[in-house]
Design a protein around this motif. Structure first.
Motif, PDB file in Angstrom:
ATOM      1  N   GLY A 121      63.244  21.923  52.642  1.00  0.00           N
ATOM      2  CA  GLY A 121      64.015  21.069  53.535  1.00  0.00           C
ATOM      3  C   GLY A 121      63.738  21.391  54.984  1.00  0.00           C
ATOM      4  N   ASN A 122      63.163  20.428  55.709  1.00  0.00           N
ATOM      5  CA  ASN A 122      62.808  20.655  57.112  1.00  0.00           C
ATOM      6  C   ASN A 122      63.765  19.955  58.079  1.00  0.00           C
ATOM      7  OD1 ASN A 122      61.926  17.895  57.280  1.00  0.00           O
ATOM      8  ND2 ASN A 122      59.954  18.493  56.405  1.00  0.00           N
ATOM      9  N   HIS A 123      64.812  19.326  57.543  1.00  0.00           N
ATOM     10  CA  HIS A 123      65.878  18.664  58.297  1.00  0.00           C
ATOM     11  C   HIS A 123      65.508  17.305  58.878  1.00  0.00           C
ATOM     12  CE1 HIS A 123      69.056  21.708  58.052  1.00  0.00           C
ATOM     13  NE2 HIS A 123      68.069  22.587  58.064  1.00  0.00           N
ATOM     14  N   ALA A 124      64.277  16.828  58.658  1.00  0.00           N
ATOM     15  CA  ALA A 124      63.977  15.434  58.996  1.00  0.00           C
ATOM     16  C   ALA A 124      64.660  14.541  57.972  1.00  0.00           C
ATOM     17  CB  ALA A 124      62.471  15.193  58.999  1.00  0.00           C
ATOM     18  N   MET A 125      65.283  13.461  58.399  1.00  0.00           N
ATOM     19  CA  MET A 125      65.976  12.585  57.466  1.00  0.00           C
ATOM     20  C   MET A 125      65.017  11.945  56.467  1.00  0.00           C
ATOM     21  SD  MET A 125      69.133  12.898  58.009  1.00  0.00           S
ATOM     22  CE  MET A 125      69.608  11.618  56.855  1.00  0.00           C
ATOM     23  N   ILE A 126      63.809  11.603  56.897  1.00  0.00           N
ATOM     24  CA  ILE A 126      62.857  11.003  55.975  1.00  0.00           C
ATOM     25  C   ILE A 126      62.472  11.998  54.881  1.00  0.00           C
ATOM     26  CG2 ILE A 126      60.797  11.630  57.328  1.00  0.00           C
ATOM     27  CD1 ILE A 126      61.437   8.299  55.432  1.00  0.00           C
ATOM     28  N   ASN A 127      62.498  13.285  55.201  1.00  0.00           N
ATOM     29  CA  ASN A 127      62.227  14.312  54.202  1.00  0.00           C
ATOM     30  C   ASN A 127      63.396  14.453  53.223  1.00  0.00           C
ATOM     31  OD1 ASN A 127      60.367  16.592  53.338  1.00  0.00           O
ATOM     32  ND2 ASN A 127      62.278  17.719  53.641  1.00  0.00           N
ATOM     33  N   ASP A 128      64.625  14.277  53.717  1.00  0.00           N
ATOM     34  CA  ASP A 128      65.777  14.291  52.812  1.00  0.00           C
ATOM     35  C   ASP A 128      65.627  13.208  51.753  1.00  0.00           C
ATOM     36  OD1 ASP A 128      66.870  16.360  54.227  1.00  0.00           O
ATOM     37  OD2 ASP A 128      68.744  15.327  54.717  1.00  0.00           O
ATOM     38  N   GLY A 129      65.078  12.063  52.151  1.00  0.00           N
ATOM     39  CA  GLY A 129      64.824  11.009  51.176  1.00  0.00           C
ATOM     40  C   GLY A 129      63.846  11.462  50.103  1.00  0.00           C
ATOM     41  N   PHE A 130      62.758  12.113  50.523  1.00  0.00           N
ATOM     42  CA  PHE A 130      61.751  12.540  49.551  1.00  0.00           C
ATOM     43  C   PHE A 130      62.264  13.672  48.667  1.00  0.00           C
ATOM     44  CE2 PHE A 130      57.652  14.336  48.107  1.00  0.00           C
ATOM     45  CZ  PHE A 130      57.158  13.191  47.506  1.00  0.00           C
ATOM     46  N   LEU A 131      63.259  14.441  49.133  1.00  0.00           N
ATOM     47  CA  LEU A 131      63.860  15.462  48.277  1.00  0.00           C
ATOM     48  C   LEU A 131      64.434  14.842  47.008  1.00  0.00           C
ATOM     49  CD1 LEU A 131      65.829  17.721  50.809  1.00  0.00           C
ATOM     50  CD2 LEU A 131      63.714  18.301  49.606  1.00  0.00           C
TER      51      LEU A 131
END
Length: 242
Positions: A121-131
């Motif tokens: 988790g890098n705290h970018a919102m788009i990354n939260d989606g991919f999580l």
């Protein structure tokens, strides 16, 4: 990795849900996702949180064809001042971080893992989606625990570090629904993060919606509790390169 097959670019709007500030812009994020011939992908994002102390974050992260993270770079500024930058590598049985921060100074971390890291988790919102891709959709609606995961910061806004911080993540899947956001109308998967075991402070309730096309692009998110924040996809562009 081979050539880039397709790319997604877009913007996510950050707004407040607090009484007296409802709908007020509090930040923004621009992103790019490149999907390569071998199925690997690179995600890049620039995010800004205006609420004091302001946070500015640049992220670049690579994922293998299996969706697991292989490397990441993160740079953050807090209140307009440099906070830290770090490079992360994730191998078959190791997680590494080399960073420099304004608080901790020079950081070098090397963690032996029993198996490859599932998520970062890098705290970018788009990354939260991919999580959300870490949830096994073949099991249908329910709750699953992601055990092999690290964050770049335990702070809810990602305003510390960056450095390796181990957590677990509980993902709840509710099913599919039709959703309309600023970027258009989509069929969406709805998820929640009901618990993040290992965080220093309990995270408020967190609901997320993402695309059903296998790319898990964040469409909307809402965080309750003391945060009372809303995130929405404002624009999305898709380009096929071959």
């Amino acid at each position: 990795m081979g050539g880039v097959l397709e790319s997604f670019t877009g913007e996510i709007r950050y707004t407040s849900s607090k009484e007296g500030r409802r709908g007020e812009e509090r930040g923004r994020e621009s992103f790019r996702i490149d999907i390569h011939e071998d199925g690997s992908r690179v995600l890049a994002a620039h995010g800004e949180i205006d609420d004091a102390p302001s946070v500015s974050r640049d992220v670049n992260q690579r994922f293998g064809p299996d969706g697991k993270p292989t490397e990441s770079f993160i740079r953050i500024a807090v209140g307009g001042e440099f906070r830290g930058s770090g490079w992360f590598r994730f191998g078959e049985a190791i997680a590494e971080c080399e960073a420099m921060t304004s608080v901790e100074g020079r950081i070098s971390q090397r963690v032996e893992l029993g198996r490859p890291l599932v998520a970062f988790g890098n705290h970018a919102m788009i990354n939260d989606g991919f999580l959300l891709s870490r949830y096994d959709l073949s099991q249908g609606p329910g709750t699953q625990l992601i055990e092999d995961m690290y964050l770049s910061s335990p702070d809810h806004r990602g305003a510390t570090g960056p450095m390796l911080f181990p957590i677990k993540l509980v993902i709840q899947y509710h099913g599919r629904e039709e959703l309309e956001v600023e970027a258009g109308r989509f069929e969406a998967h709805k998820f929640s993060f009901p618990d993040v075991p290992g965080l220093l402070e309990e995270h408020p309730e967190y609901d997320l919606w993402c695309t059903t096309d296998g790319n898990f692009i964040l469409l909307k998110a809402a965080v309750g509790g003391y945060m009372q924040t809303h995130y929405e996809l404002g624009a999305l562009n898709h380009v096929r390169h071959v």
